[in-house]
Design a protein around this motif. Structure first.
Motif, mmCIF file in Angstrom:
data_model
loop_
_atom_site.group_PDB
_atom_site.id
_atom_site.type_symbol
_atom_site.label_atom_id
_atom_site.label_comp_id
_atom_site.label_asym_id
_atom_site.label_seq_id
_atom_site.Cartn_x
_atom_site.Cartn_y
_atom_site.Cartn_z
ATOM 1 N N PRO A 1 75.511 18.396 -88.054
ATOM 2 C CA PRO A 1 75.972 18.222 -86.681
ATOM 3 C C PRO A 1 77.292 18.902 -86.359
ATOM 4 N N LEU A 2 78.249 18.887 -87.298
ATOM 5 C CA LEU A 2 79.546 19.483 -86.998
ATOM 6 C C LEU A 2 79.421 20.963 -86.698
ATOM 7 N N GLU A 3 78.648 21.673 -87.526
ATOM 8 C CA GLU A 3 78.471 23.108 -87.310
ATOM 9 C C GLU A 3 77.751 23.367 -85.980
ATOM 10 N N ARG A 4 76.740 22.581 -85.708
ATOM 11 C CA ARG A 4 75.973 22.767 -84.474
ATOM 12 C C ARG A 4 76.823 22.518 -83.237
ATOM 13 N N ILE A 5 77.572 21.433 -83.249
ATOM 14 C CA ILE A 5 78.389 21.096 -82.081
ATOM 15 C C ILE A 5 79.556 22.057 -81.926
ATOM 16 N N THR A 6 80.094 22.549 -83.041
ATOM 17 C CA THR A 6 81.160 23.555 -82.958
ATOM 18 C C THR A 6 80.672 24.788 -82.209
ATOM 19 N N SER B 1 74.929 6.144 -80.855
ATOM 20 C CA SER B 1 74.617 7.251 -79.960
ATOM 21 C C SER B 1 73.736 8.222 -80.731
ATOM 22 N N SER B 2 74.038 9.493 -80.650
ATOM 23 C CA SER B 2 73.225 10.516 -81.300
ATOM 24 C C SER B 2 73.911 11.853 -81.077
ATOM 25 N N ILE B 3 73.555 12.831 -81.885
ATOM 26 C CA ILE B 3 73.964 14.189 -81.570
ATOM 27 C C ILE B 3 73.393 14.566 -80.211
ATOM 28 N N ALA B 4 72.337 13.850 -79.793
ATOM 29 C CA ALA B 4 71.723 14.059 -78.478
ATOM 30 C C ALA B 4 72.612 13.568 -77.348
ATOM 31 N N LYS C 1 88.372 -2.477 -81.744
ATOM 32 C CA LYS C 1 88.066 -1.106 -82.137
ATOM 33 C C LYS C 1 86.683 -0.722 -81.610
ATOM 34 N N VAL C 2 86.520 0.547 -81.306
ATOM 35 C CA VAL C 2 85.250 1.038 -80.768
ATOM 36 C C VAL C 2 84.879 2.340 -81.471
ATOM 37 N N THR C 3 83.626 2.438 -81.874
ATOM 38 C CA THR C 3 83.148 3.646 -82.563
ATOM 39 C C THR C 3 81.784 4.059 -82.021
ATOM 40 N N LEU C 4 81.624 5.355 -81.811
ATOM 41 C CA LEU C 4 80.330 5.955 -81.494
ATOM 42 C C LEU C 4 79.792 6.610 -82.761
ATOM 43 N N VAL C 5 78.690 6.095 -83.269
ATOM 44 C CA VAL C 5 78.019 6.737 -84.394
ATOM 45 C C VAL C 5 76.992 7.713 -83.831
ATOM 46 N N GLU C 6 77.096 8.984 -84.249
ATOM 47 C CA GLU C 6 76.274 10.053 -83.676
ATOM 48 C C GLU C 6 75.399 10.675 -84.774
ATOM 49 N N PRO C 7 74.250 10.060 -85.032
ATOM 50 C CA PRO C 7 73.394 10.579 -86.110
ATOM 51 C C PRO C 7 72.683 11.871 -85.726
ATOM 52 N N ALA C 8 72.366 12.647 -86.741
ATOM 53 C CA ALA C 8 71.468 13.788 -86.579
ATOM 54 C C ALA C 8 70.049 13.263 -86.766
ATOM 55 N N GLY C 9 69.106 14.119 -87.156
ATOM 56 C CA GLY C 9 67.731 13.676 -87.345
ATOM 57 C C GLY C 9 67.551 12.895 -88.630
ATOM 58 N N TYR C 10 66.924 11.733 -88.529
ATOM 59 C CA TYR C 10 66.641 10.895 -89.698
ATOM 60 C C TYR C 10 65.173 10.489 -89.698
ATOM 61 N N ALA C 11 64.680 10.138 -90.860
ATOM 62 C CA ALA C 11 63.284 9.746 -91.020
ATOM 63 C C ALA C 11 63.092 8.286 -90.635
ATOM 64 N N THR C 12 63.389 7.974 -89.385
ATOM 65 C CA THR C 12 63.150 6.642 -88.844
ATOM 66 C C THR C 12 61.908 6.714 -87.959
ATOM 67 N N GLU C 13 61.586 5.596 -87.304
ATOM 68 C CA GLU C 13 60.434 5.571 -86.408
ATOM 69 C C GLU C 13 60.773 6.079 -85.015
ATOM 70 N N TRP C 14 62.008 6.564 -84.824
ATOM 71 C CA TRP C 14 62.453 7.015 -83.499
ATOM 72 C C TRP C 14 61.509 8.053 -82.904
ATOM 73 N N ALA C 15 61.063 9.012 -83.703
ATOM 74 C CA ALA C 15 60.170 10.062 -83.206
ATOM 75 C C ALA C 15 58.714 9.766 -83.512
ATOM 76 N N GLY C 16 58.451 8.576 -84.055
ATOM 77 C CA GLY C 16 57.083 8.211 -84.421
ATOM 78 C C GLY C 16 56.566 7.059 -83.589
ATOM 79 N N PRO C 17 56.218 5.931 -84.242
ATOM 80 C CA PRO C 17 55.623 4.802 -83.528
ATOM 81 C C PRO C 17 56.506 4.216 -82.426
ATOM 82 N N SER C 18 57.825 4.340 -82.563
ATOM 83 C CA SER C 18 58.721 3.751 -81.570
ATOM 84 C C SER C 18 58.900 4.635 -80.336
#
Length: 270
Positions: free
Chosen positions: A242-247, A134-137, A172-189
């Motif tokens: 993310p914890l501080e922001r979501i709080t 998932s994402s913090i989004a 078992k089920v887990t939602l991984v909620e990343p903050a901003g990372y230097a991936t291609e998510w906001a770039g070429p992808s």
């Protein structure tokens, strides 16, 4: 004991990092992408421990066939990571019908189809771990990403229900909620909408906002810790902040709900 993974969107970003982390420690990985050739280097290095699969996860039939091929090849699946997805950047008014549908098809239905495909196998073996990226989004929203947020909120919603539904089967089920990372998510992808001049001033005001980007390779140890945990979390942030922001976000929501509680109760009727 070595684990067997199925990872979508494994050609780059988190998917690639986690596939390599698993392979480096001796696990086996069915790695999917829209181009199986993206894994040629991994196959050369790790041989039969890698099963490269060319899959469009938005195609339900293709997703089911890929899962079955992985099971037929490795005999089992233990860790399933729905990582395939991308960002759609644009104001809500700017998003075309096709852009909106494509975003939901990949980010929501892609994860849903793979999840449905693996569940009979995991139920039969009485164990397994489904990880949804998932994402913090998926917890808070920013302007200019409305439909992307919608896709992650939807992923969060059905995954929380899923966790309760399959707990009794040992899954078992887990939602991984990343903050901003230097991936291609906001770039070429990423996909960008055609901009409306009406929002130019708003964009200009937002342009000064910057944020730190995490190192995707730093998530390798974290994902292995989650995968190996006897009692993994339903939700976990990846990143610093993310914890501080979501709080703050949730405290503000509670305050607003409390301030309007009298109107809320009145709306119930007598």
């Amino acid at each position: 004991m070595a684990k067997t993974w199925f990872i979508t969107g494994a050609s780059k970003g988190f998917g690639r990092e986690w596939a390599e982390a698993a392979l480096e420690r001796g696990d086996r990985v069915a790695a999917t992408s829209r181009s199986a050739a993206a894994f040629d280097d991994l196959v050369e290095k790790y041989g039969d421990a890698v099963l490269p699969l060319r899959v469009d996860v938005a195609d339900r039939t293709a997703a089911f066939e890929a899962v079955q091929q992985a099971i037929d090849t490795f005999g089992e699946l233990e860790v399933v990571i729905n990582n395939a997805g991308y960002g759609l950047f644009g104001m809500v008014e700017e998003v075309t019908e096709q852009q909106a549908r494509d975003q939901i098809e990949i980010n929501v239905f892609g994860a849903l189809w793979v999840t449905q495909a693996v569940l009979p196998h995991l139920r039969a073996r009485g164990s397994g771990h489904i990880i949804q990226v998932s994402s913090i989004a998926g917890l808070t929203s920013l302007p200019g990403l409305g439909i992307y947020h919608a896709s992650k909120f939807a992923l969060e919603g059905f995954t929380a229900s899923l966790a309760a539904e399959v707990k009794g089967f040992g899954i078992k089920v887990t939602l991984v909620e990343p903050a901003g990372y230097a991936t291609e998510w906001a770039g070429p992808s990423a996909v960008q909408t055609e901009r409306l001049p009406a929002y130019d001033d708003f964009r200009a005001a937002m342009s000064g906002i910057s944020s730190r980007r995490g190192d995707p390779s730093a998530t390798r140890a974290a994902i292995l810790t989650v995968v190996d945990a006897q009692q993994p979390p339903l939700r976990i942030f990846f990143g610093d902040g993310p914890l501080e922001r979501i709080t703050k976000e949730y405290e503000a929501r509670l305050d607003e709900w409390r301030n309007w509680d009298e109107v809320s109760k009145a709306a119930f009727g007598s």
